[in-house]
Motif scaffolding. Structure first.
Motif: not given
Length: 293
Positions: A254-270
């Motif tokens: 359900q919250i993954a519908k907002s994934f684009d709002l956190m994608q940048e920091t997830i990718e940067a961190g991984l």
């Protein structure tokens, strides 16, 4: 469409709804058969039993009306659960039917010879993703689900890795993180707590959707809450993702519908070793996965 008249009943069991459909083996949902039925997972044994009977009886009627014969019921359900015996082992949900099997609850609603098969719901979603995209079987692929909790599972060469009980082999939600566990920071409650800690104010009935709407409308505090959640995920999950050598990481829920709002920091961190993407329709994907049981 199928060559014969056999079909499956597919169930995706949640805490507030049982999603159901008729399905083709290894193919997914038969168009026009999807239904969503309310269930109170905190209700009495009678209430829960009646809900399951209503769902299955309704799909049996729908199958008969369309000239299909049902031989199998395939179920995606969260744990703890005995996936071999089909037995409820949850104490936080469905507590009133703890120790009972789904076959016992359904009773004479179904033929005693009908096959019942079960899979953890997160594993079911990944199984559906693998069935929908055969290229994923060439990867070490993981799925993270974001919602009330934090789910995680992975597969190597198309084989989903399970524990002895049928649950995902690796748990991410209870990984030690800061002053608690990762799910405290990456989940519904995590996002809400982060937003409030940054000075955001929510009404009594407001939820993550309201924070997401505010972020999309340009509110910096809401945007920062999602970016911070992405940073928490990457910091808490990176070691496991690296140890498992995950090359493709999917997000759903359900919250993954907002994934684009956190994608940048997830990718940067991984880092660059893993490719991150969204699983667009997790509901359909779970049902496709159950059809492969």
């Amino acid at each position: 469409m199928m060559n014969d008249n056999s079909c499956l009943i597919l169930l995706d069991v949640g805490g507030t709804y049982i999603k159901s459909a008729l399905g083709e083996p290894h193919a997914g949902v038969i168009k026009g058969t999807f239904a969503s039925t309310a269930v109170s997972s905190g209700g009495s044994k009678e209430d829960i039993t009646n809900a399951f009977k209503e769902v299955v009886a309704g799909q049996l009627i729908q199958a008969e009306e369309n000239g299909f014969k049902v031989n199998d019921i395939c179920v995606a359900i969260p744990g703890p659960f005995d996936y071999k015996e089909g037995r409820f082992l949850m104490k936080h949900k469905y507590a009133s039917v703890y120790g009972h099997t789904l076959r016992e609850l359904l009773g004479d609603t179904i033929n005693p010879n009908m096959r019942l098969a079960f899979i953890h719901d997160v594993n079911g979603a990944l199984l559906g993703a693998l069935a929908s995209d055969p290229e994923l079987s060439k990867e070490v692929v993981a799925l993270t689900t974001l919602g009330t909790g934090l789910g995680f599972t992975y597969a190597v060469n198309g084989e989903i890795k399970e524990s002895a009980t049928g649950s995902p082999a690796i748990s991410l939600w209870n990984q030690p993180y800061k002053d608690g566990i990762l799910e405290d920071y990456v989940s519904r409650r995590g996002i809400i707590n982060t937003y409030r800690s940054l000075g955001g104010i929510l009404g009594e009935n407001d939820d993550v959707k309201e924070i997401s709407d505010r972020a999309r409308s340009g509110e910096q505090t809401a945007q920062e809450a999602f970016k911070t959640t992405g940073m928490h995920y990457a910091a808490g999950a990176r070691q496991i993702i690296e140890e498992l050598r995950i090359t493709k990481l999917l997000f759903g829920g359900q919250i993954a519908k907002s994934f684009d709002l956190m994608q940048e920091t997830i990718e940067a961190g991984l880092g660059d070793s893993v490719q991150v993407s969204i699983l667009n329709d997790i509901q359909e994907t779970v049902l496709i996965g159950t059809a492969s049981l």
